[in-house]
Design a protein around this motif. Structure first.
Motif, PDB file in Angstrom:
ATOM      1  N   LYS A   1       0.834  -1.205   0.000  1.00 13.90           N
ATOM      2  CA  LYS A   1       0.000   0.000   0.000  1.00 13.90           C
ATOM      3  C   LYS A   1       0.872   1.260   0.000  1.00 13.90           C
ATOM      4  CE  LYS A   1      -3.805   2.261   2.374  1.00 13.90           C
ATOM      5  NZ  LYS A   1      -4.791   2.200   3.446  1.00 13.90           N
ATOM      6  N   SER A   2       1.945   1.259   0.774  1.00 10.84           N
ATOM      7  CA  SER A   2       2.855   2.407   0.812  1.00 10.84           C
ATOM      8  C   SER A   2       3.460   2.673  -0.568  1.00 10.84           C
ATOM      9  CB  SER A   2       3.980   2.173   1.828  1.00 10.84           C
ATOM     10  OG  SER A   2       3.453   2.049   3.114  1.00 10.84           O
ATOM     11  N   SER A   3       3.814   1.612  -1.260  1.00  6.41           N
ATOM     12  CA  SER A   3       4.375   1.771  -2.612  1.00  6.41           C
ATOM     13  C   SER A   3       3.329   2.293  -3.581  1.00  6.41           C
ATOM     14  CB  SER A   3       4.952   0.443  -3.107  1.00  6.41           C
ATOM     15  OG  SER A   3       6.085   0.100  -2.344  1.00  6.41           O
ATOM     16  N   PHE A   4       2.104   1.819  -3.472  1.00  2.00           N
ATOM     17  CA  PHE A   4       1.029   2.324  -4.338  1.00  2.00           C
ATOM     18  C   PHE A   4       0.791   3.811  -4.100  1.00  2.00           C
ATOM     19  CE2 PHE A   4      -0.921  -2.142  -4.592  1.00  2.00           C
ATOM     20  CZ  PHE A   4      -0.307  -2.397  -5.804  1.00  2.00           C
ATOM     21  N   ILE A   5       0.847   4.230  -2.842  1.00  2.00           N
ATOM     22  CA  ILE A   5       0.664   5.657  -2.534  1.00  2.00           C
ATOM     23  C   ILE A   5       1.768   6.472  -3.198  1.00  2.00           C
ATOM     24  CG2 ILE A   5       0.752   7.371  -0.672  1.00  2.00           C
ATOM     25  CD1 ILE A   5      -0.744   5.250   1.075  1.00  2.00           C
ATOM     26  N   TYR A   6       3.011   6.013  -3.081  1.00  2.00           N
ATOM     27  CA  TYR A   6       4.115   6.727  -3.737  1.00  2.00           C
ATOM     28  C   TYR A   6       3.884   6.778  -5.249  1.00  2.00           C
ATOM     29  CZ  TYR A   6       8.514   7.629  -6.002  1.00  2.00           C
ATOM     30  OH  TYR A   6       9.480   8.145  -6.842  1.00  2.00           O
ATOM     31  N   ARG A   7       3.572   5.653  -5.853  1.00  2.00           N
ATOM     32  CA  ARG A   7       3.393   5.610  -7.305  1.00  2.00           C
ATOM     33  C   ARG A   7       2.259   6.509  -7.772  1.00  2.00           C
ATOM     34  NH1 ARG A   7       4.390  -0.713  -8.780  1.00  2.00           N
ATOM     35  NH2 ARG A   7       2.707  -0.288 -10.245  1.00  2.00           N
ATOM     36  N   SER A   8       1.244   6.686  -6.939  1.00  2.00           N
ATOM     37  CA  SER A   8       0.102   7.535  -7.322  1.00  2.00           C
ATOM     38  C   SER A   8       0.492   9.011  -7.408  1.00  2.00           C
ATOM     39  CB  SER A   8      -1.061   7.347  -6.347  1.00  2.00           C
ATOM     40  OG  SER A   8      -0.770   7.964  -5.106  1.00  2.00           O
ATOM     41  N   THR A   9       1.630   9.388  -6.828  1.00  2.00           N
ATOM     42  CA  THR A   9       2.076  10.784  -6.875  1.00  2.00           C
ATOM     43  C   THR A   9       2.883  11.094  -8.129  1.00  2.00           C
ATOM     44  OG1 THR A   9       4.178  10.412  -5.708  1.00  2.00           O
ATOM     45  CG2 THR A   9       2.204  10.831  -4.341  1.00  2.00           C
ATOM     46  N   LEU A  10       3.252  10.079  -8.894  1.00  2.00           N
ATOM     47  CA  LEU A  10       4.128  10.276 -10.051  1.00  2.00           C
ATOM     48  C   LEU A  10       3.346  10.774 -11.260  1.00  2.00           C
ATOM     49  CD1 LEU A  10       6.275   7.022  -9.772  1.00  2.00           C
ATOM     50  CD2 LEU A  10       6.825   9.302  -8.907  1.00  2.00           C
TER      51      LEU A  10
ATOM     52  N   LEU B   1       0.360   1.114 -17.326  1.00  2.00           N
ATOM     53  CA  LEU B   1       0.625   2.528 -17.093  1.00  2.00           C
ATOM     54  C   LEU B   1      -0.403   3.145 -16.151  1.00  2.00           C
ATOM     55  CD1 LEU B   1       1.811   3.546 -20.666  1.00  2.00           C
ATOM     56  CD2 LEU B   1       3.175   2.832 -18.698  1.00  2.00           C
ATOM     57  N   ALA B   2      -1.597   2.580 -16.109  1.00  2.00           N
ATOM     58  CA  ALA B   2      -2.604   3.072 -15.164  1.00  2.00           C
ATOM     59  C   ALA B   2      -2.168   2.818 -13.723  1.00  2.00           C
ATOM     60  CB  ALA B   2      -3.950   2.409 -15.435  1.00  2.00           C
ATOM     61  N   ARG B   3      -1.260   1.859 -13.529  1.00  5.05           N
ATOM     62  CA  ARG B   3      -0.724   1.565 -12.191  1.00  5.05           C
ATOM     63  C   ARG B   3       0.664   2.167 -11.997  1.00  5.05           C
ATOM     64  NH1 ARG B   3      -2.305  -4.707 -10.801  1.00  5.05           N
ATOM     65  NH2 ARG B   3      -4.535  -4.392 -10.685  1.00  5.05           N
TER      66      ARG B   3
ATOM     67  N   GLN C   1      12.345   4.662  -4.480  1.00  8.24           N
ATOM     68  CA  GLN C   1      11.574   4.988  -3.283  1.00  8.24           C
ATOM     69  C   GLN C   1      10.847   3.762  -2.721  1.00  8.24           C
ATOM     70  OE1 GLN C   1      11.606   8.056  -1.911  1.00  8.24           O
ATOM     71  NE2 GLN C   1      10.203   7.529  -0.260  1.00  8.24           N
ATOM     72  N   CYS C   2      10.672   2.726  -3.548  1.00 12.16           N
ATOM     73  CA  CYS C   2       9.930   1.529  -3.145  1.00 12.16           C
ATOM     74  C   CYS C   2      10.843   0.357  -2.772  1.00 12.16           C
ATOM     75  CB  CYS C   2       8.973   1.126  -4.258  1.00 12.16           C
ATOM     76  SG  CYS C   2       7.754   2.405  -4.651  1.00 12.16           S
ATOM     77  N   ILE C   3      12.141   0.586  -2.723  1.00 13.37           N
ATOM     78  CA  ILE C   3      13.076  -0.465  -2.312  1.00 13.37           C
ATOM     79  C   ILE C   3      13.277  -0.364  -0.801  1.00 13.37           C
ATOM     80  CG2 ILE C   3      15.441  -1.329  -2.503  1.00 13.37           C
ATOM     81  CD1 ILE C   3      15.414  -0.400  -5.422  1.00 13.37           C
ATOM     82  N   VAL C   4      13.175  -1.504  -0.142  1.00 12.52           N
ATOM     83  CA  VAL C   4      13.332  -1.558   1.318  1.00 12.52           C
ATOM     84  C   VAL C   4      14.497  -2.478   1.669  1.00 12.52           C
ATOM     85  CG1 VAL C   4      10.881  -1.079   1.731  1.00 12.52           C
ATOM     86  CG2 VAL C   4      11.654  -3.452   1.577  1.00 12.52           C
TER      87      VAL C   4
END
Length: 160
Positions: free
Chosen positions: A9-18, A52-54, A130-133
């Motif tokens: 979910k955290s990664s999806f939130i970040y990706r939604s800002t791009l 691309l929608a994701r 940003q999505c690498i942990v």
């Protein structure tokens, strides 16, 4: 270390800002890193069709940089035929990845099952930096990748 669903979910939130422009810029950086890793005459490369929608990393320019290679594409849908043949490289999308080479996708396990059928292929996961942990929770069925590539670096997990 959080749960898989929280990390996803955290990664999806970040990706939604791009924005589209940022996705294309970061994608071009990832593509150039992949091209530097793969020999131009490498054989058959299997890649994914980006959603691309994701806000997935777009690898369309890779064919232009590796023209001597043969490309196949996969779209993991329940009714889509699974790609067959032998692949020298398999490139998979990551919602999140860790520095040990484990990835989180959308939670269906499709790529893990597919990668198990191609143990000789070099596996490359692409992920936004940003999505690498540091470490993801993983299970016995999770397949470790040979490389994780972001717009900032190429990670080659150490072999244990």
């Amino acid at each position: 270390m959080g749960s898989k669903s929280f990390i996803r979910k955290s990664s999806f939130i970040y990706r939604s800002t791009l924005t589209h422009d940022i996705i294309q810029y970061k994608s071009a950086l990832v593509v150039s890193k992949i091209a530097s890793l793969i020999s131009p005459q490498s054989g058959t490369i299997l890649s994914y069709l980006p959603l691309l929608a994701r806000s997935e990393i777009d690898l369309h320019q890779l064919e232009r940089l590796l023209p001597a290679s043969t490309f196949s594409y996969v779209e993991p849908k329940s009714n889509a035929p699974e790609p067959t043949g032998s692949f020298t490289h398999i490139i998979v999308p990551c919602v999140t990845a860790d520095i040990q080479g484990y990835r989180l996708g959308y939670g269906q396990g499709w790529y893990d099952k597919f990668l198990l059928q191609h143990p000789d292929a070099i596996t490359i996961g692409v992920c936004y930096e940003q999505c690498i942990v540091q470490k993801l929770p993983n299970e016995p069925h999770d397949v470790r990748l040979n490389y994780v590539i972001s717009e900032e670096r190429i990670i080659r997990p150490s072999v244990e």
